[in-house]
Design a protein around this motif. Structure first.
Motif, mmCIF file in Angstrom:
data_model
loop_
_atom_site.group_PDB
_atom_site.id
_atom_site.type_symbol
_atom_site.label_atom_id
_atom_site.label_comp_id
_atom_site.label_asym_id
_atom_site.label_seq_id
_atom_site.Cartn_x
_atom_site.Cartn_y
_atom_site.Cartn_z
ATOM 1 N N SER A 277 39.504 34.429 35.868
ATOM 2 C CA SER A 277 38.208 34.333 35.457
ATOM 3 C C SER A 277 37.768 32.898 35.944
ATOM 4 C CB SER A 277 37.727 34.287 33.845
ATOM 5 O OG SER A 277 38.368 33.200 33.087
ATOM 6 N N GLY A 278 36.805 32.227 35.576
ATOM 7 C CA GLY A 278 36.161 30.875 36.277
ATOM 8 C C GLY A 278 36.600 29.760 34.980
ATOM 9 N N GLY A 279 37.306 30.165 34.084
ATOM 10 C CA GLY A 279 37.618 28.941 33.163
ATOM 11 C C GLY A 279 39.174 28.407 33.131
ATOM 12 N N ILE A 280 39.474 27.630 32.501
ATOM 13 C CA ILE A 280 40.740 26.779 32.756
ATOM 14 C C ILE A 280 41.810 27.434 32.295
ATOM 15 C CG2 ILE A 280 40.681 25.536 30.470
ATOM 16 C CD1 ILE A 280 41.772 23.293 31.668
ATOM 17 N N ASP A 281 41.704 28.447 31.225
ATOM 18 C CA ASP A 281 42.811 29.193 30.654
ATOM 19 C C ASP A 281 43.566 30.143 31.764
ATOM 20 O OD1 ASP A 281 41.931 27.885 28.503
ATOM 21 O OD2 ASP A 281 40.767 29.794 27.789
ATOM 22 N N SER A 282 42.980 31.026 32.135
ATOM 23 C CA SER A 282 43.530 32.028 33.390
ATOM 24 C C SER A 282 43.644 31.094 34.580
ATOM 25 C CB SER A 282 42.640 33.249 33.452
ATOM 26 O OG SER A 282 41.270 32.766 34.148
ATOM 27 N N SER A 283 42.843 30.207 34.906
ATOM 28 C CA SER A 283 42.985 29.343 35.969
ATOM 29 C C SER A 283 44.504 28.497 36.128
ATOM 30 C CB SER A 283 41.805 28.393 36.253
ATOM 31 O OG SER A 283 40.905 29.211 36.567
ATOM 32 N N ALA A 284 44.890 28.162 34.779
ATOM 33 C CA ALA A 284 46.055 27.334 34.468
ATOM 34 C C ALA A 284 47.200 28.380 34.698
ATOM 35 C CB ALA A 284 46.153 26.628 33.014
ATOM 36 N N VAL A 315 36.653 40.253 37.367
ATOM 37 C CA VAL A 315 35.706 40.908 37.220
ATOM 38 C C VAL A 315 34.295 40.315 38.006
ATOM 39 C CG1 VAL A 315 33.916 41.818 35.306
ATOM 40 C CG2 VAL A 315 36.354 41.997 34.919
ATOM 41 N N GLN A 316 33.686 41.029 38.580
ATOM 42 C CA GLN A 316 32.364 40.506 39.142
ATOM 43 C C GLN A 316 31.267 41.184 38.142
ATOM 44 O OE1 GLN A 316 31.955 40.612 43.365
ATOM 45 N NE2 GLN A 316 29.911 40.961 43.100
ATOM 46 N N PHE A 317 30.354 40.460 37.495
ATOM 47 C CA PHE A 317 29.194 41.075 37.123
ATOM 48 C C PHE A 317 28.344 40.842 37.939
ATOM 49 C CE2 PHE A 317 31.708 39.922 32.807
ATOM 50 C CZ PHE A 317 31.508 41.149 32.499
ATOM 51 N N ASP A 318 26.841 41.382 37.601
ATOM 52 C CA ASP A 318 25.668 41.138 38.289
ATOM 53 C C ASP A 318 25.504 39.577 38.545
ATOM 54 O OD1 ASP A 318 22.851 40.521 39.057
ATOM 55 O OD2 ASP A 318 22.471 42.712 38.710
ATOM 56 N N LYS A 319 25.176 39.126 39.902
ATOM 57 C CA LYS A 319 25.249 37.850 40.377
ATOM 58 C C LYS A 319 24.125 37.040 39.641
ATOM 59 C CE LYS A 319 28.449 37.523 43.524
ATOM 60 N NZ LYS A 319 29.650 36.580 43.319
ATOM 61 N N GLU A 325 31.483 35.002 37.061
ATOM 62 C CA GLU A 325 32.385 33.950 37.287
ATOM 63 C C GLU A 325 33.098 34.157 38.557
ATOM 64 O OE1 GLU A 325 33.160 31.530 33.322
ATOM 65 O OE2 GLU A 325 34.540 33.266 33.608
ATOM 66 N N SER A 326 32.781 35.459 39.236
ATOM 67 C CA SER A 326 33.686 35.611 40.438
ATOM 68 C C SER A 326 33.785 34.431 41.581
ATOM 69 C CB SER A 326 33.317 36.840 40.919
ATOM 70 O OG SER A 326 31.987 36.954 41.402
ATOM 71 N N GLU A 334 41.617 30.732 46.434
ATOM 72 C CA GLU A 334 41.750 30.032 47.759
ATOM 73 C C GLU A 334 42.584 29.081 47.841
ATOM 74 O OE1 GLU A 334 37.853 30.041 48.953
ATOM 75 O OE2 GLU A 334 37.713 32.186 49.830
ATOM 76 N N SER A 335 42.201 28.029 46.646
ATOM 77 C CA SER A 335 42.920 26.671 46.744
ATOM 78 C C SER A 335 44.355 26.783 46.328
ATOM 79 C CB SER A 335 42.376 25.888 45.529
ATOM 80 O OG SER A 335 42.681 26.575 44.223
ATOM 81 N N LEU A 336 44.860 28.163 45.486
ATOM 82 C CA LEU A 336 46.209 28.254 45.455
ATOM 83 C C LEU A 336 46.768 29.056 46.509
ATOM 84 C CD1 LEU A 336 46.001 29.158 41.631
ATOM 85 C CD2 LEU A 336 46.811 27.206 42.741
ATOM 86 N N GLY A 337 46.007 29.515 47.450
ATOM 87 C CA GLY A 337 46.523 30.606 48.573
ATOM 88 C C GLY A 337 47.128 31.578 48.115
ATOM 89 N N ILE A 338 46.669 32.407 46.902
ATOM 90 C CA ILE A 338 46.858 33.867 46.443
ATOM 91 C C ILE A 338 45.955 34.784 46.812
ATOM 92 C CG2 ILE A 338 48.251 32.535 44.758
ATOM 93 C CD1 ILE A 338 45.979 33.302 42.809
ATOM 94 N N ASP A 339 46.394 36.107 46.854
ATOM 95 C CA ASP A 339 45.628 37.130 46.856
ATOM 96 C C ASP A 339 44.561 37.303 46.062
ATOM 97 O OD1 ASP A 339 44.817 39.594 48.251
ATOM 98 O OD2 ASP A 339 45.424 40.709 46.872
ATOM 99 N N PHE A 340 43.129 37.774 46.149
ATOM 100 C CA PHE A 340 42.297 37.898 45.274
ATOM 101 C C PHE A 340 41.329 39.005 45.357
ATOM 102 C CE2 PHE A 340 37.663 36.849 44.276
ATOM 103 C CZ PHE A 340 37.960 36.455 42.939
ATOM 104 N N GLN A 341 41.268 39.790 44.212
ATOM 105 C CA GLN A 341 40.514 41.062 44.344
ATOM 106 C C GLN A 341 39.608 41.147 43.171
ATOM 107 O OE1 GLN A 341 42.629 44.918 44.493
ATOM 108 N NE2 GLN A 341 44.424 43.712 45.481
ATOM 109 N N THR A 342 38.093 41.255 43.460
ATOM 110 C CA THR A 342 37.248 41.382 42.476
ATOM 111 C C THR A 342 36.913 42.751 42.229
ATOM 112 O OG1 THR A 342 35.503 41.556 44.255
ATOM 113 C CG2 THR A 342 35.979 39.331 43.372
ATOM 114 N N VAL A 343 36.406 42.904 41.041
ATOM 115 C CA VAL A 343 36.333 44.260 40.409
ATOM 116 C C VAL A 343 34.877 44.335 39.925
ATOM 117 C CG1 VAL A 343 36.846 46.063 38.686
ATOM 118 C CG2 VAL A 343 38.814 44.708 39.568
ATOM 119 N N LEU A 344 33.892 45.116 40.656
ATOM 120 C CA LEU A 344 32.605 45.248 40.347
ATOM 121 C C LEU A 344 32.197 46.032 39.322
ATOM 122 C CD1 LEU A 344 29.643 44.253 41.312
ATOM 123 C CD2 LEU A 344 29.746 46.417 42.457
#
Length: 691
Positions: A277-284, A315-319, A325-326, A334-344
């Protein structure tokens, strides 16, 4: 990660005729267990197993999702060499290789599966074996020689485990729906629904159905009625005990424990990913995982060391919803260099997944985030993953919610002598906190209206939060079937020791953390956006923050290191110690970003898919069939939810729709006012009996 069902035929049940206690014949029992497992077969598509005692008084059933040791040797039930002890286990157990090595001399392991250590540990330690388990699990064990039946659940309630008694049999299962093939006839428990007691206590919203609590186990000896015992509980130091460590030492130790926890959860013989998500928990968690890969460790069954093989799902909610937070999550990936997939998660997806979300979670929580979690699991499975690391539990450990902010300010933090102000909870800090809440930065904080109960709970706002989550328009007749003061019932659900600690020993922040962990975390977060929804698509989710080695250290950290006041910028910074510990693994954006809870939008276009889905469920016949919901209010709330775009009415409307789904799929009969029945036809006189 699997699913289980089990039964124990009890002796001396005076409520059940003897012919029913004698029970079904073995072929019937096998059919019942098979049908029970069919209802959760999605949890274990790789193997299925059953075991029955020679006298058919005990039965164990299991469906397997293979994660560690993919060979048939890991199939369950497990049996010891003497064919005396038998067990079924759902979950993941860490440090199992170390434990196997320690026990190998006295126990003949038949597989390389982590869950087989359950029987080996039981042989070594007896009933206390549960304290030696590390991970997320539920299990049932039968010792034929001692006639001992144990059903246990992990320390946080990551895995679900329910029980009831039907026709003289104690039934235990991963999900409540598993009881249906054994003849269970579900009835609404209107008292528990009215008082929100199912959100914090052992009893569910179905009569006579209970759950084994976090850190607890159910035990029956000699086929007698089972009792509940506790093998682990949260604890905190005295608020007057001075914390002996420096901030730097604490930061280093939190970092070490979290990296260790993540390393354990990367062990798998299948593909591993992360939810982001866009928070520190999952980002960490994502950042630590990337760091561990760079150190040469395997990512599940992938030993390539390529960061691009680590996939983050978001998860990507309506912008324009204010909940999406997508974009932030993408920048982290991108900063980590890992693959990224959004789920609309658009309206069509929410509407299409609504009913399945309720059926599989068995939890009527009025939010669409459960549908988002279901969509995430589906996408992760399609990408070839079976294990996903998540961020649940961080807010409970490190004080990430607005409710904790106010609890922190209620008393000075005497444990942290390095604080610039021993009476740090000053008028200025209260002013800043109120400003943050008013702006929505810290989320809404709801005050208690029950003075006496609030005093017992050290003035926490946790129960008002629980009440806010579940606001339903009850029919008038249900008014007489309440306990009168729901918050008092909430307080009385805790042991005398806990209430004494809440009142006199723990800092108010720790008191609130305890209450939240035992209610909202265990019965909302971990159920509605946790294991039961992830397993629909065979995804085993592992939350590194919910590791008891980490918990037992972090609970000693003083409040002023969890929430820190910045005198220069006049801000209260939640999860301060976590931010410092995770700084090497997250972006500057994430490091500085305030907490935003994972909740879904509440405003949808009039006449759109969400409104149509709710209208299809909330027909007059469907609502009246519940028996305890006021139809006129439902109609009014439904209109206001979409006409006025009102989030309160939307949540109430969604909550009723979820009850309709449960009522229909479980086959629950209409609840009746017992007094009206008694007057009309001499019917039963106990509350909430179905017709």
């Amino acid at each position: 990660m699997c699913g289980l069902t089990a039964f124990l035929r009890l002796s001396g049940d005076k409520t059940c005729p003897q012919d029913k206690i004698e029970g079904a014949s073995p072929p019937d029992l096998k059919s019942q267990v098979d049908s029970s497992l069919d209802l959760i077969k999605h949890r274990g598509p790789d193997a299925r197993g059953q075991w029955f005692s020679p006298d058919s008084r005990v039965g164990l059933g299991h469906v397997r999702l293979s994660i560690i040791d993919l060979s048939p040797a890991g199939n369950q039930p497990f049996h010891d060499g003497d064919d005396n002890v038998h067990a079924v286990v759902n979950g993941e157990l860490y440090d199992y290789e170390k434990i196997r090595a320690e026990l190998a001399e006295g126990y003949d392991f038949k597989s390389d599966c982590d869950c087989e250590i359950v029987i080996a540990l039981y042989h070594r330690y007896g009933e206390s074996f549960l304290s030696h388990l590390r991970g997320e699990f539920s299990l049932v064990l039968w010792d034929a020689k001692k006639q001992l039946f144990i059903a246990a659940r992990d320390r946080y309630g990551i895995k679900s485990l329910y029980y009831t008694v039907v026709d003289g049999r104690l039934l235990v299962a991963t999900e409540m729906k598993c009881f249906l093939p054994f003849g269970w006839k579900p009835e609404w428990d209107v008292v528990n629904l009215r008082d929100k007691a199912w959100m914090y206590g052992p009893s569910m919203f179905f009569k006579d159905v209970h759950r084994v609590g976090p850190g607890q186990y159910l035990i029956s000896r000699d086929f007698n009625a089972a009792e509940v015992k506790t093998y682990w509980d949260l604890d905190y130091p005295s608020k007057h005990h001075v914390y002996p460590k420096t901030e730097a030492e604490t930061v280093e130790r939190v970092r070490e424990l979290l990296i260790e926890s993540v390393q354990h959860r990367l062990r798998a013989d299948v593909g591993v990913g992360v939810f982001l998500s866009g928070g520190i928990d999952s980002s960490a968690v994502a950042g630590m995982t990337a760091h561990i890969i760079q150190q040469g460790k395997s990512l599940g069954n992938d030993a390539s060391g390529k960061l691009s093989n680590l996939t983050a799902f978001t998860v990507q909610f309506d912008k324009n919803s204010g909940f999406d937070e997508s974009d932030i999550a993408r920048r982290t990936a991108e900063s980590l260099g890992i693959d990224f997939q959004t789920v609309l998660l658009d309206e069509e997806t929410i509407a299409s997944k609504l009913e399945d979300t309720v059926w599989h979670t068995e939890t009527p929580i009025p939010d669409v985030n459960g549908m988002g979690r279901l969509a995430l699991a589906e996408t992760a499975r399609a990408a070839g993953k079976r294990v996903i690391l998540t961020g649940e539990g961080s807010d409970e450990h490190f004080s990430g919610y607005g409710d904790f902010l106010w609890s922190y300010l209620r008393e000075p933090d005497h444990a942290w002598t390095s604080s610039s102000d021993a009476g740090a909870q000053s008028a200025e800090m209260w002013e800043v906190a109120n400003e943050m809440v008013a702006k929505g930065v810290a989320g809404t904080v709801i005050k208690s209206t029950d003075t006496e109960a609030a005093e017992k709970l050290n003035n926490s706002s946790i129960f008002p939060r629980v009440e806010w989550v579940c606001q339903l328009p009850f029919d008038k007749w249900t008014d007489r079937y309440t306990r009168g003061r729901p918050e008092t019932s909430f307080a009385e659900s805790f042991s005398e020791k806990v209430l004494a600690d809440v009142k006199g020993k723990w800092h108010p922040l720790h008191s609130s953390q305890y209450q939240w962990t035992k209610s909202v975390l265990a019965n909302y977060i971990l159920r509605y956006i946790g294991d039961n929804i992830d397993m629909v698509h065979q995804i085993e989710t592992r939350p590194p923050f919910l590791d008891h080695h980490l918990t037992e250290y972090v609970n000693q950290i003083p409040p002023s290191l969890k929430i820190k006041y910045d005198t220069v910028n006049r801000t209260l910074r939640e999860k301060h110690i976590l931010r410092e510990a995770m700084k090497p693994f997250v972006t500057e954006e994430i490091y500085n970003r305030m907490k935003q809870p994972y909740i879904g939008p509440t405003q949808y276009k009039k006449g759109g898919p969400v409104q149509k889905a709710l209208e299809a469920l909330l027909t007059e016949s469907n609502v009246r069939e519940l028996g305890f919901i006021d139809w006129d209010t439902v109609q009014d709330n439904l209109k206001k939810a979409f006409r006025d775009q009102n989030p309160v009415y939307f949540r109430s409307t969604l909550g009723v729709a979820q009850l309709v789904v449960l009522g229909k799929r479980f086959g629950v009969k209409r609840a009746q006012d017992p007094k009206a029945e008694a007057v009309g036809d001499g019917g039963p006189t106990c509350p909430c009996v179905v017709s």
